[in-house]
Design a protein around this motif. Structure first.
Motif, PDB file in Angstrom:
ATOM      1  N   PHE A  71       0.839  -1.196   0.000  1.00 15.64           N
ATOM      2  CA  PHE A  71       0.000   0.000   0.000  1.00 15.64           C
ATOM      3  C   PHE A  71       0.872   1.244   0.000  1.00 15.64           C
ATOM      4  CE2 PHE A  71      -2.595  -3.283   1.936  1.00 15.64           C
ATOM      5  CZ  PHE A  71      -3.789  -3.154   1.247  1.00 15.64           C
ATOM      6  N   ASN A  72       0.524   2.192  -0.854  1.00 16.23           N
ATOM      7  CA  ASN A  72       1.194   3.486  -0.880  1.00 16.23           C
ATOM      8  C   ASN A  72       0.760   4.248   0.369  1.00 16.23           C
ATOM      9  OD1 ASN A  72       1.418   6.406  -1.396  1.00 16.23           O
ATOM     10  ND2 ASN A  72       2.138   5.764  -3.412  1.00 16.23           N
ATOM     11  N   LEU A  73       1.707   4.645   1.203  1.00 22.52           N
ATOM     12  CA  LEU A  73       1.366   5.312   2.463  1.00 22.52           C
ATOM     13  C   LEU A  73       0.801   6.710   2.263  1.00 22.52           C
ATOM     14  CD1 LEU A  73       4.386   4.116   4.611  1.00 22.52           C
ATOM     15  CD2 LEU A  73       1.970   3.543   4.978  1.00 22.52           C
ATOM     16  N   LYS A  74       1.146   7.356   1.178  1.00 26.79           N
ATOM     17  CA  LYS A  74       0.641   8.711   0.921  1.00 26.79           C
ATOM     18  C   LYS A  74      -0.798   8.689   0.418  1.00 26.79           C
ATOM     19  CE  LYS A  74       1.779  12.971  -1.471  1.00 26.79           C
ATOM     20  NZ  LYS A  74       2.347  13.915  -0.554  1.00 26.79           N
ATOM     21  N   THR A  75      -1.092   7.786  -0.532  1.00 26.80           N
ATOM     22  CA  THR A  75      -2.411   7.769  -1.161  1.00 26.80           C
ATOM     23  C   THR A  75      -3.328   6.665  -0.627  1.00 26.80           C
ATOM     24  OG1 THR A  75      -1.752   6.245  -2.924  1.00 26.80           O
ATOM     25  CG2 THR A  75      -1.382   8.608  -3.311  1.00 26.80           C
ATOM     26  N   GLY A  76      -2.744   5.633  -0.038  1.00 29.40           N
ATOM     27  CA  GLY A  76      -3.517   4.487   0.431  1.00 29.40           C
ATOM     28  C   GLY A  76      -3.792   3.451  -0.646  1.00 29.40           C
ATOM     29  N   ALA A  77      -3.416   3.743  -1.895  1.00 22.83           N
ATOM     30  CA  ALA A  77      -3.696   2.837  -3.007  1.00 22.83           C
ATOM     31  C   ALA A  77      -2.892   1.547  -2.878  1.00 22.83           C
ATOM     32  CB  ALA A  77      -3.374   3.512  -4.331  1.00 22.83           C
ATOM     33  N   CYS A  78      -3.527   0.457  -3.238  1.00 17.72           N
ATOM     34  CA  CYS A  78      -2.864  -0.849  -3.278  1.00 17.72           C
ATOM     35  C   CYS A  78      -2.140  -0.967  -4.617  1.00 17.72           C
ATOM     36  CB  CYS A  78      -3.885  -1.971  -3.122  1.00 17.72           C
ATOM     37  SG  CYS A  78      -3.159  -3.625  -3.165  1.00 17.72           S
ATOM     38  N   ALA A  87      -4.907  -4.979  -6.339  1.00 19.97           N
ATOM     39  CA  ALA A  87      -5.413  -6.282  -5.877  1.00 19.97           C
ATOM     40  C   ALA A  87      -6.322  -6.174  -4.659  1.00 19.97           C
ATOM     41  CB  ALA A  87      -4.239  -7.207  -5.562  1.00 19.97           C
ATOM     42  N   SER A  88      -6.354  -5.005  -4.034  1.00 14.76           N
ATOM     43  CA  SER A  88      -7.154  -4.803  -2.829  1.00 14.76           C
ATOM     44  C   SER A  88      -7.705  -3.379  -2.846  1.00 14.76           C
ATOM     45  CB  SER A  88      -6.254  -5.002  -1.597  1.00 14.76           C
ATOM     46  OG  SER A  88      -6.952  -4.697  -0.410  1.00 14.76           O
ATOM     47  N   PRO A  89      -8.795  -3.137  -2.141  1.00 14.56           N
ATOM     48  CA  PRO A  89      -9.257  -1.745  -1.995  1.00 14.56           C
ATOM     49  C   PRO A  89      -8.184  -0.900  -1.297  1.00 14.56           C
ATOM     50  CG  PRO A  89     -10.952  -3.276  -1.275  1.00 14.56           C
ATOM     51  CD  PRO A  89      -9.708  -4.083  -1.502  1.00 14.56           C
ATOM     52  N   SER A  90      -8.286   0.391  -1.430  1.00 16.82           N
ATOM     53  CA  SER A  90      -7.314   1.313  -0.828  1.00 16.82           C
ATOM     54  C   SER A  90      -7.491   1.428   0.680  1.00 16.82           C
ATOM     55  CB  SER A  90      -7.460   2.702  -1.443  1.00 16.82           C
ATOM     56  OG  SER A  90      -7.137   2.673  -2.803  1.00 16.82           O
ATOM     57  N   LEU A  91      -6.414   1.847   1.333  1.00 16.06           N
ATOM     58  CA  LEU A  91      -6.446   2.187   2.755  1.00 16.06           C
ATOM     59  C   LEU A  91      -6.938   3.615   2.905  1.00 16.06           C
ATOM     60  CD1 LEU A  91      -2.884   1.231   4.047  1.00 16.06           C
ATOM     61  CD2 LEU A  91      -5.011   0.074   4.575  1.00 16.06           C
ATOM     62  N   ARG A  92      -7.552   3.899   4.010  1.00 16.88           N
ATOM     63  CA  ARG A  92      -7.876   5.289   4.323  1.00 16.88           C
ATOM     64  C   ARG A  92      -6.620   5.937   4.888  1.00 16.88           C
ATOM     65  NH1 ARG A  92     -13.011   7.557   7.693  1.00 16.88           N
ATOM     66  NH2 ARG A  92     -12.548   9.728   7.315  1.00 16.88           N
ATOM     67  N   THR A  93      -6.305   7.124   4.408  1.00 14.25           N
ATOM     68  CA  THR A  93      -5.151   7.862   4.912  1.00 14.25           C
ATOM     69  C   THR A  93      -5.620   9.117   5.640  1.00 14.25           C
ATOM     70  OG1 THR A  93      -4.898   9.095   2.848  1.00 14.25           O
ATOM     71  CG2 THR A  93      -3.640   7.039   3.059  1.00 14.25           C
ATOM     72  N   TYR A  94      -4.767   9.630   6.496  1.00 13.00           N
ATOM     73  CA  TYR A  94      -5.081  10.820   7.283  1.00 13.00           C
ATOM     74  C   TYR A  94      -3.949  11.835   7.139  1.00 13.00           C
ATOM     75  CZ  TYR A  94      -8.306   7.582   9.536  1.00 13.00           C
ATOM     76  OH  TYR A  94      -9.290   6.663   9.768  1.00 13.00           O
ATOM     77  N   ALA A  95      -4.316  13.104   7.180  1.00 13.32           N
ATOM     78  CA  ALA A  95      -3.300  14.159   7.190  1.00 13.32           C
ATOM     79  C   ALA A  95      -2.546  14.072   8.507  1.00 13.32           C
ATOM     80  CB  ALA A  95      -3.962  15.529   7.041  1.00 13.32           C
ATOM     81  N   VAL A  96      -1.227  14.096   8.432  1.00 15.45           N
ATOM     82  CA  VAL A  96      -0.396  13.975   9.624  1.00 15.45           C
ATOM     83  C   VAL A  96       0.757  14.969   9.535  1.00 15.45           C
ATOM     84  CG1 VAL A  96       1.013  12.125   8.628  1.00 15.45           C
ATOM     85  CG2 VAL A  96       0.865  12.335  11.103  1.00 15.45           C
TER      86      VAL A  96
END
Length: 120
Positions: free
Chosen positions: A86-93, A97-106
């Protein structure tokens, strides 16, 4: 502030309003690793890359496994169970192969504290 009770529209507005969580000192997250924080009834994973970048995501991959033990490689985290990256900036897999992760502004405060913006 007005109480939202009895005003469903107000409760909906307040639930979407961003707020900032102070998750503690950055030193609590090792370089090249991730850690799950529990703050204000929220679970948030924070990852620290070897170059010092800090990212925040949901703590579990979309398939349900904890990502805190996943390997951080560049700006990616690998799910330890499924091997999805998973791309940590965008959440994209990677590879979709999988749905994206939710990301938060940090961000990291001048005092070295991890600040994450979440809804509600």
């Amino acid at each position: 502030m007005l109480p939202a009770m009895g005003r469903p529209w107000l409760a909906a507005v307040l639930a979407r309003r961003p707020r900032t969580l102070d998750l503690g000192p950055l030193d609590g997250v090792s370089v090249g690793k991730g850690r799950v924080f529990d703050a204000a009834k929220r679970h948030v994973a924070v990852f620290r890359t070897r170059t010092g970048e800090v990212y925040a995501t949901d703590p579990r991959c979309p398939r349900g496994e904890s990502l805190s033990g996943g390997m951080v490689a560049g700006r990616m985290v690998l799910c330890p169970e499924h091997g999805y990256a998973f791309n940590l900036k965008t959440g994209a897999c990677v590879g979709g192969a999988s749905p994206s992760l939710r990301t938060y502004a940090v961000r990291v405060s001048q005092e070295g504290r991890i600040l994450v913006d979440v809804e509600g």
